[in-house]
Each structure stands twice: as C-alpha cells, then as structure tokens.
Design an enzyme around this catalytic site. Structure first.
Site, short mmCIF file in Angstrom:
data_model
loop_
_atom_site.label_atom_id
_atom_site.label_comp_id
_atom_site.label_asym_id
_atom_site.label_seq_id
_atom_site.Cartn_x
_atom_site.Cartn_y
_atom_site.Cartn_z
N HIS A 144 0.74 -1.25 0.01
CA HIS A 144 0.15 0.07 0.08
C HIS A 144 1.03 1.30 -0.08
CE1 HIS A 144 -3.59 2.49 1.32
NE2 HIS A 144 -2.40 3.02 1.81
N GLU A 145 1.90 1.35 0.68
CA GLU A 145 2.98 2.40 0.95
C GLU A 145 3.60 2.68 -0.45
OE1 GLU A 145 1.86 4.60 3.22
OE2 GLU A 145 0.80 3.06 4.29
N HIS A 148 1.51 4.34 -2.99
CA HIS A 148 1.50 5.84 -2.56
C HIS A 148 2.47 6.28 -3.41
CE1 HIS A 148 -1.91 6.73 -0.34
NE2 HIS A 148 -1.47 5.90 0.74
N GLU A 224 -6.56 6.82 -1.31
CA GLU A 224 -6.47 5.58 -0.41
C GLU A 224 -6.89 4.46 -1.28
OE1 GLU A 224 -4.67 4.97 2.33
OE2 GLU A 224 -4.08 7.12 1.76
#
EC number: 3.4.24.-
Length: 292
Positions: A144-145, A148, A224
């Site tokens: 997830h990071e 980003h 997100e």
C-alpha cells in the site's frame, strides 16, 4: 482532533507567516497602490500558496524521521528487519521506482510513506503493526505504501494543497481590501492598506484554510482507494490487503502527524477532515475492484 489541529496550524501558519513577511516588505502597498491589482495579486497568491506547499513537501522526509523517531534500517540487525527491507525492495522493483529508505518506529499499528520525490522516498512501519499482523498482512500494508510512492501521491497532494492555498490567499486579500475600503471610505489620507485589511486577511487565511483542508482531505481519501488497489496488484491478489484492512479495523491505530496522515495506512474515520475513508468502505471498494 489534536492531529488535525497540528496539521491545520502548521499549514495555516506557513501562509500567515509568509503574508506577514510580505506585508513588512511592502507587497500589500504595491498591490493596492492604484486600487487592487488583481493580476499582481493572483501572481502573489500563486507564489505564496505553492511556496508553502513546496516547503512542506521538501521538509516532509526529515520531519517524519525526527517527529516519529524513525530508525532507518541501513544494515538489518534481525531477520524481521531483513525481511522488511527485502519486501520493500521487491515491491519497489515491481513498481518501477528506486528503493526508498526503510525505517521502523515505536508505536501502535500504522505505517506511512513520505518524501518529495518518488525515487527518494521513505517507507516506515511501526512496531505495533509488525507485532499485531501476520507477515502477509504486513506485506500488503508495505505494498500500500509503495503504491502511494509509485503513484506520486506526495507530490499530487502538495500540488492540490498549493492550489487551495492560492485560492485562500487570493480570496482573503480581495475581501480584506473590500473591508478595508469600506472602513476607510471617509479617510481622505487613504494611502495604502490599513488595519482592517491586515486583520481581515489574517482571519480569513485561517477560516479559508480550514475549508481548504476539507477539500484536500477529500482528495486524500480518493488516493487511499488507489493505494489499496495498488497493493493488491503488487501482491497479485487482493485478499491480503482486505485481511490487513479488517485487522486494522479491530486495532487501535497509531498516531501520525497530520502532515503525513494522507500517506499512512490508517487515519481518523468518518469526518470531513479525515484523510482516510472508513475501513468498511475501503474493503468494499477493493472487493468490487477488478484486481484478482
């Protein structure tokens, strides 16, 4: 609310301080010398708005390290640290970005990515996250990071904040000029902006700053969903990310400075100022996505 207050205070303080400095340098007198020069004001607002956002972006990585007490893993000292570094390296290669700095910090379950550029970012996970999740779930959070970072979300959010700041500075000074002109309508010695202009612009910088924060938070929530889907693609399936979200829903999320909350895995939920959508909404979006 404390985290939101700190973020708003920081962002608004940059704009207010730059405005005060500009006043001391005589910029306001130049803008209003022959009536309000809207073209010059727009240029001034653009420099002020994006100047604050860019300064915050460039400072994000060192501030994250200092404020969160992040320990950068230069040489892994344990099997867990070696695994985290290798996971970040693998996902970075898959995402086509350079290896970010990798760090661990003490705290309850959370993780974040930050940095001014996607090829010189920082990805950090908390000890609470490592202790409260399975390796597959932690892997999903790291994905997830990395998503980003690969999506350029740090820069995108800074640009959005810059646009919002520009409107804040522009509108507050237009209204400030109107208020000042009304208060000084019988003043024949009117030769520049007065106290009405100064007070009105400072107050409106703060008020409009809060309204701008709501818009920025909305954009953050949309990012997100993309990062969740990005984590699923990096792992080749979405169930690990769904499991990680369910796990986070049952844990007490760790506190991040609000300046980094948009890049974290959790955030305050269900509010206009929330940087993250509710967990159940994120899970539903991921389940309905086309990612396998």
């Amino acid at each position: 609310m404390k985290r939101m207050f700190l973020f708003l205070a920081t962002n608004i303080a940059v704009v207010v301080v730059l405005g005060i400095v500009a006043s001391l340098l005589g910029v306001n007198r130049f803008l209003t010398a022959n009536g309000l020069n809207l073209g010059a004001l727009l240029g001034f607002a653009f420099i002020m708005g994006f100047g604050g956002a860019i300064i915050s972006l460039l400072m994000s990585k060192p501030i994250a390290k200092m404020s969160m007490g992040v320990k950068i893993i230069n040489q892994p000292q344990s099997a867990d640290e070696a695994w985290i570094v290798e996971t970040v390296r693998r996902f970075s290669d898959q995402a086509g970005i350079k290896m970010p700095d990798v760090g661990i910090y003490e705290g309850e379950a959370n993780a974040f990515a930050t940095g001014a550029f996607k090829n010189s970012a920082l990805v950090a996970v908390s000890t609470g996250l490592l202790q409260g999740m399975t390796r597959e779930e932690v892997e999903a959070v790291i994905g997830h990071e990395i998503a980003h970072v690969a999506n350029g979300d740090m820069v995108t959010m800074a640009l959005i904040q810059g646009v919002m700041n520009t409107f804040v500075v522009f509108l507050s000074r237009v209204i400030g000029y109107a208020v000042d002109s009304f208060l000084r309508r019988n003043d024949e010695q009117n030769s520049g902006p007065g106290i009405g202009y100064m007070i009105t612009t400072i107050v409106l910088d703060i008020v409009f700053g809060f309204l701008a924060a709501i818009i920025v938070a909305w954009f953050s929530r949309q990012r997100e969903f993309r990062a969740d889907a990005g984590a699923a693609r990096l792992m080749g399936r979405k169930q690990p990310m769904i499991n990680a979200l369910h796990r986070l829903g049952g844990m007490h999320p760790g506190t991040l400075p609000q300046s980094m909350q948009a890049m974290g895995i959790t955030g305050s939920l269900g509010k206009l100022f929330s940087s993250h959508p509710p967990i159940e909404v994120r899970v539903a979006a991921l389940q309905n996505s086309r990612v396998m």
